[in-house]
Each structure stands twice: as C-alpha cells, then as structure tokens.
Design a protein around this motif. Structure first.
Motif, mmCIF file in Angstrom:
data_model
loop_
_atom_site.group_PDB
_atom_site.id
_atom_site.type_symbol
_atom_site.label_atom_id
_atom_site.label_comp_id
_atom_site.label_asym_id
_atom_site.label_seq_id
_atom_site.Cartn_x
_atom_site.Cartn_y
_atom_site.Cartn_z
ATOM 1 N N ARG A 127 57.157 57.356 39.140
ATOM 2 C CA ARG A 127 57.256 57.157 40.558
ATOM 3 C C ARG A 127 58.529 56.143 40.652
ATOM 4 O O ARG A 127 58.620 55.157 40.024
ATOM 5 N N ARG A 147 52.025 52.740 44.644
ATOM 6 C CA ARG A 147 51.018 52.265 44.950
ATOM 7 C C ARG A 147 49.868 53.190 45.732
ATOM 8 O O ARG A 147 48.630 53.329 45.475
ATOM 9 N N LEU A 148 50.480 54.167 46.571
ATOM 10 C CA LEU A 148 49.693 55.149 47.318
ATOM 11 C C LEU A 148 49.236 56.435 46.288
ATOM 12 O O LEU A 148 48.018 56.773 46.301
ATOM 13 N N SER A 181 50.535 46.242 41.057
ATOM 14 C CA SER A 181 51.730 46.723 41.745
ATOM 15 C C SER A 181 53.175 45.957 41.823
ATOM 16 O O SER A 181 54.258 46.489 41.438
ATOM 17 N N LYS A 182 52.946 44.449 41.965
ATOM 18 C CA LYS A 182 54.119 43.534 41.601
ATOM 19 C C LYS A 182 54.708 43.785 40.311
ATOM 20 O O LYS A 182 55.688 43.379 40.053
ATOM 21 N N SER A 194 59.756 55.182 43.839
ATOM 22 C CA SER A 194 59.438 54.011 44.988
ATOM 23 C C SER A 194 58.052 53.398 44.726
ATOM 24 O O SER A 194 56.981 53.829 44.413
ATOM 25 N N GLN A 195 58.159 52.032 45.039
ATOM 26 C CA GLN A 195 56.975 51.121 44.580
ATOM 27 C C GLN A 195 56.033 51.517 45.783
ATOM 28 O O GLN A 195 54.576 51.482 45.531
ATOM 29 N N GLN A 196 56.157 51.665 47.046
ATOM 30 C CA GLN A 196 55.271 52.045 47.982
ATOM 31 C C GLN A 196 54.443 53.411 47.487
ATOM 32 O O GLN A 196 53.284 53.597 47.552
ATOM 33 N N GLN A 197 55.366 54.388 47.186
ATOM 34 C CA GLN A 197 54.635 55.825 46.793
ATOM 35 C C GLN A 197 53.777 55.392 45.455
ATOM 36 O O GLN A 197 52.680 56.123 45.401
#
Length: 133
Positions: free
Chosen positions: A58, A65-66, A96-97, A60-63
């Motif tokens: 992945r 996490r989802l 995540s961080k 994207s960090q946001q993707q």
C-alpha cells in the motif's frame, strides 16, 4: 507483532477459505465458523482478501490503515477476542505512524520459518540442538 505467525499459518489455505466464504454467503448460510475453520485447517481463520504481505504494497498511509483494519475485522471470533483482550486496536495509530504493517522485517516471517501445526521446535539437550523433523 503477533499477527505474522497467524498470517503465515493461514496463507497456504487463503484461497480455500475465500472460496468457502463465497459459497456459504451465496447459499445464505449464516453460521460459517466451523466450515471456515475446516477450510483453513486451523481453529481460526481470516476471510480478508489481504495478507500482511499484500498490505506492505500500500502506497497511501490512509489506505493502508483502512485495509489493515478490514484485515483485522476478517479474523474469526476467537482471534478477535484475543485482539480485544490485548487492546490491539488501540495500537493501530501507533503502528500506522511507525509504518509497521509495511515493514517486511517485522511483519512477515521468513519463509524458512515454519509456524504450521506439524512443525516441531528444536530442543536443546545437554548443550546440543536436536530436532525430530
């Protein structure tokens, strides 16, 4: 992280579990635990389309996490209970961080390590390492 061994054990039967899940859903069967455990050949399963190896890709960090949360949600109730008891989800922002789900050295075990049910750990006896298989 405690998920890598679980993921490694489930990876060989992932397709079978996903196929079984799709068949059970299509047939309208709501009690799926036993059939999915049989498909996984374990006392637990994960019906996510992802493996930890997939999540590493992945961008994207946001993707990430989802998808990681969706991966966690797809574990069998017995594993979800363990994750809840250890308050694992409280650690997701920290993981995540730290980019933990994408870190291959910490997340995905080396292929030569066998976490399967038929593996036998090497034992030490009188300063010598022995193995039964």
């Amino acid at each position: 992280m405690c998920l890598a061994p679980l993921d490694a054990v489930l990876e060989p039967t992932k397709k079978n579990v996903l196929d079984t899940k799709q068949m059970l859903d299509a047939a309208g069967i709501t009690e799926q635990r036993a059939a999915l455990c049989d498909a996984a050949r374990q006392a637990f399963y994960n019906t996510s389309k992802f493996t930890l190896r997939d999540l590493r890709a992945r961008s994207s960090q946001q993707q990430l996490r989802l998808d990681f949360e969706a991966y966690l949600d797809a574990f069998s109730p017995n594993v979800l209970d363990i994750l809840e008891n250890f308050k694992f989800r409280n650690q997701i922002p920290t993981l995540s961080k730290a980019d933990a789900p994408r870190n291959p050295d910490r997340e995905v075990p080396r292929p030569e390590i066998n976490f399967g049910p038929n593996s036998r750990p090497k034992r030490r006896r009188l300063g010598k390492t022995t193995g039964d298989g």
